[in-house]
Design a protein around this motif. Sequence first.
Motif, PDB file in Angstrom:
ATOM      1  N   LEU A 123       0.868  -1.174   0.000  1.00 22.74           N
ATOM      2  CA  LEU A 123       0.000   0.000   0.000  1.00 22.74           C
ATOM      3  C   LEU A 123       0.904   1.223   0.000  1.00 22.74           C
ATOM      4  N   SER A 124       0.717   2.092  -0.965  1.00 23.48           N
ATOM      5  CA  SER A 124       1.585   3.265  -1.081  1.00 23.48           C
ATOM      6  C   SER A 124       1.245   4.306  -0.022  1.00 23.48           C
ATOM      7  N   LEU A 125       2.158   5.225   0.170  1.00 22.76           N
ATOM      8  CA  LEU A 125       1.941   6.349   1.083  1.00 22.76           C
ATOM      9  C   LEU A 125       0.666   7.104   0.703  1.00 22.76           C
ATOM     10  N   LYS A 126       0.521   7.379  -0.582  1.00 23.63           N
ATOM     11  CA  LYS A 126      -0.653   8.120  -1.044  1.00 23.63           C
ATOM     12  C   LYS A 126      -1.942   7.360  -0.739  1.00 23.63           C
ATOM     13  N   ALA A 127      -1.933   6.049  -0.964  1.00 21.33           N
ATOM     14  CA  ALA A 127      -3.122   5.232  -0.696  1.00 21.33           C
ATOM     15  C   ALA A 127      -3.448   5.205   0.790  1.00 21.33           C
ATOM     16  N   LEU A 128      -2.412   5.127   1.639  1.00 24.84           N
ATOM     17  CA  LEU A 128      -2.639   5.114   3.086  1.00 24.84           C
ATOM     18  C   LEU A 128      -3.289   6.419   3.539  1.00 24.84           C
ATOM     19  N   ARG A 129      -2.781   7.541   3.040  1.00 30.36           N
ATOM     20  CA  ARG A 129      -3.363   8.841   3.409  1.00 30.36           C
ATOM     21  C   ARG A 129      -4.807   8.947   2.900  1.00 30.36           C
ATOM     22  N   SER A 130      -5.019   8.550   1.666  1.00 30.90           N
ATOM     23  CA  SER A 130      -6.343   8.665   1.069  1.00 30.90           C
ATOM     24  C   SER A 130      -7.372   7.816   1.811  1.00 30.90           C
ATOM     25  N   ARG A 131      -6.990   6.582   2.138  1.00 32.28           N
ATOM     26  CA  ARG A 131      -7.934   5.686   2.815  1.00 32.28           C
ATOM     27  C   ARG A 131      -8.168   6.113   4.262  1.00 32.28           C
ATOM     28  N   THR A 132      -7.159   6.706   4.887  1.00 31.31           N
ATOM     29  CA  THR A 132      -7.338   7.238   6.244  1.00 31.31           C
ATOM     30  C   THR A 132      -8.356   8.376   6.234  1.00 31.31           C
ATOM     31  N   ALA A 133      -8.167   9.322   5.319  1.00 29.54           N
ATOM     32  CA  ALA A 133      -9.086  10.459   5.224  1.00 29.54           C
ATOM     33  C   ALA A 133     -10.499  10.001   4.887  1.00 29.54           C
ATOM     34  N   GLU A 134     -10.612   9.049   3.963  1.00 31.51           N
ATOM     35  CA  GLU A 134     -11.923   8.537   3.559  1.00 31.51           C
ATOM     36  C   GLU A 134     -12.644   7.888   4.741  1.00 31.51           C
ATOM     37  N   HIS A 135     -11.909   7.129   5.518  1.00 26.91           N
ATOM     38  CA  HIS A 135     -12.509   6.466   6.680  1.00 26.91           C
ATOM     39  C   HIS A 135     -12.974   7.491   7.717  1.00 26.91           C
ATOM     40  N   MET A 136     -12.172   8.521   7.956  1.00 31.10           N
ATOM     41  CA  MET A 136     -12.546   9.545   8.936  1.00 31.10           C
ATOM     42  C   MET A 136     -13.783  10.317   8.480  1.00 31.10           C
ATOM     43  N   ARG A 137     -13.864  10.620   7.194  1.00 29.15           N
ATOM     44  CA  ARG A 137     -15.051  11.305   6.670  1.00 29.15           C
ATOM     45  C   ARG A 137     -16.301  10.441   6.849  1.00 29.15           C
ATOM     46  N   GLY A 138     -16.140   9.141   6.709  1.00 31.36           N
ATOM     47  CA  GLY A 138     -17.281   8.239   6.811  1.00 31.36           C
ATOM     48  C   GLY A 138     -17.664   7.893   8.234  1.00 31.36           C
ATOM     49  N   HIS A 139     -16.847   8.296   9.208  1.00 31.71           N
ATOM     50  CA  HIS A 139     -17.130   7.999  10.624  1.00 31.71           C
ATOM     51  C   HIS A 139     -16.898   9.265  11.452  1.00 31.71           C
ATOM     52  N   VAL A 140     -17.597  10.312  11.062  1.00 30.60           N
ATOM     53  CA  VAL A 140     -17.402  11.631  11.682  1.00 30.60           C
ATOM     54  C   VAL A 140     -17.558  11.571  13.199  1.00 30.60           C
ATOM     55  N   ASP A 141     -18.581  10.879  13.669  1.00 29.04           N
ATOM     56  CA  ASP A 141     -18.869  10.859  15.111  1.00 29.04           C
ATOM     57  C   ASP A 141     -17.764  10.182  15.917  1.00 29.04           C
ATOM     58  N   ASP A 142     -16.955   9.336  15.264  1.00 23.40           N
ATOM     59  CA  ASP A 142     -15.869   8.647  15.977  1.00 23.40           C
ATOM     60  C   ASP A 142     -14.609   9.496  16.099  1.00 23.40           C
ATOM     61  N   PHE A 143     -14.521  10.570  15.280  1.00 21.04           N
ATOM     62  CA  PHE A 143     -13.290  11.345  15.245  1.00 21.04           C
ATOM     63  C   PHE A 143     -13.471  12.835  15.561  1.00 21.04           C
ATOM     64  N   LEU A 144     -14.524  13.445  15.070  1.00 21.70           N
ATOM     65  CA  LEU A 144     -14.729  14.888  15.256  1.00 21.70           C
ATOM     66  C   LEU A 144     -14.678  15.332  16.720  1.00 21.70           C
ATOM     67  N   PRO A 145     -15.306  14.595  17.674  1.00 18.08           N
ATOM     68  CA  PRO A 145     -15.286  15.055  19.078  1.00 18.08           C
ATOM     69  C   PRO A 145     -13.896  15.136  19.695  1.00 18.08           C
ATOM     70  N   PHE A 146     -12.907  14.519  19.049  1.00 17.76           N
ATOM     71  CA  PHE A 146     -11.567  14.466  19.648  1.00 17.76           C
ATOM     72  C   PHE A 146     -10.589  15.454  19.000  1.00 17.76           C
ATOM     73  N   ILE A 147     -11.100  16.322  18.131  1.00 19.87           N
ATOM     74  CA  ILE A 147     -10.231  17.290  17.471  1.00 19.87           C
ATOM     75  C   ILE A 147     -10.627  18.698  17.901  1.00 19.87           C
ATOM     76  N   THR A 148      -9.657  19.467  18.373  1.00 15.88           N
ATOM     77  CA  THR A 148      -9.910  20.851  18.792  1.00 15.88           C
ATOM     78  C   THR A 148      -8.874  21.769  18.164  1.00 15.88           C
ATOM     79  N   HIS A 149      -9.203  23.048  18.109  1.00 14.56           N
ATOM     80  CA  HIS A 149      -8.253  24.028  17.603  1.00 14.56           C
ATOM     81  C   HIS A 149      -7.071  24.138  18.573  1.00 14.56           C
ATOM     82  N   PRO A 150      -5.842  24.015  18.091  1.00 15.00           N
ATOM     83  CA  PRO A 150      -4.678  24.015  18.990  1.00 15.00           C
ATOM     84  C   PRO A 150      -4.504  25.309  19.767  1.00 15.00           C
TER      85      PRO A 150
END
Length: 302
Positions: free
Chosen positions: A183-210
């Motif tokens: 799996l290439s670097l580009k594919a890993l980044r793309s699939r990570t972002a795609e998964h996070m977009r598809g599971h907003v409730d699992d990730f959004l609550p844990f991200i804050t403005h630094p």
Amino acid sequence: MDEDILGSPEELLAKQHRREKKDLQAKIQSMKNGVPKNDKKRRKQLTEDIGKLEAELNKKQEEELIQLKSTENTQVEEAVKVEEVVNGMESLGVDGDHEKADEKQPRATKAQKRRDKKAAQEKERESRIAEAEVDNLLGARHQEGLKLAQKLAQRQLQIKEIASDGHCMYRAVEDQLARRLTLSLKALRSRTAEHMRGHVDDFLPFITHPNTGDMYSAEDFEKYCNEVDHTAAWGGQLELRALTEVLKLPIEVIQADASDIKIGEEYDIAPITLVYMRHAYGLGEHYNSVERLKEPANEQDS
């Protein structure tokens, strides 16, 4: 005069340390020659013993450098006190006879002044090198590296360096996956972002403005995912969580001063292993991969 012939204390200690390291390598080679390569149990114990010997020598040399620096500081303080006393006596006219004697001494030539200046600069350079050696040995980066090396050696592993370019976590995962799938670097980044977009409730609550600590809005989160996908944005624990779910395998993270972390334990297969370094580079945090521990090269091969 003797110091000029033999070398400064810093140079003598550096030579001693180099000799001790060379002697230790010879001892290690002798220990290795005494254990058959097919005796895995004894080879494993040998690796641990070698790690202990190297750690003990590093600690001893660190203490000697600290002691040398402390002694030099004390000597400087005493010299300053003596100079203050002499200056006080001169101001009272006590040193008049010495001044007359100095007048009789021949003036230093320009060539001598240049030699004196060069010698003073060299002495200052050696002092800075000695101080830098102490700082490096006591520094957070060096200490972190020693702890990680000892931790990994117990598992017959060592660090495999990954470039520090913002992609380090993904590159480390890519390196580990090479033993299982491609799996290439580009594919890993793309699939990570795609998964996070598809599971907003699992990730959004844990991200804050630094800067403010405010929660991300939906728009902020989409921008965050785009950066994961298309830029060299640094990856952390949230992205590791997404990757375990994308790849359906656990990811183990080894740290120097904290317990190891295992993300994705619900997947009952062998994990891939990363090393997290808090003090690796000037910018701070960094991920490396691991590989099987290599035996020290024979002196004949070096």
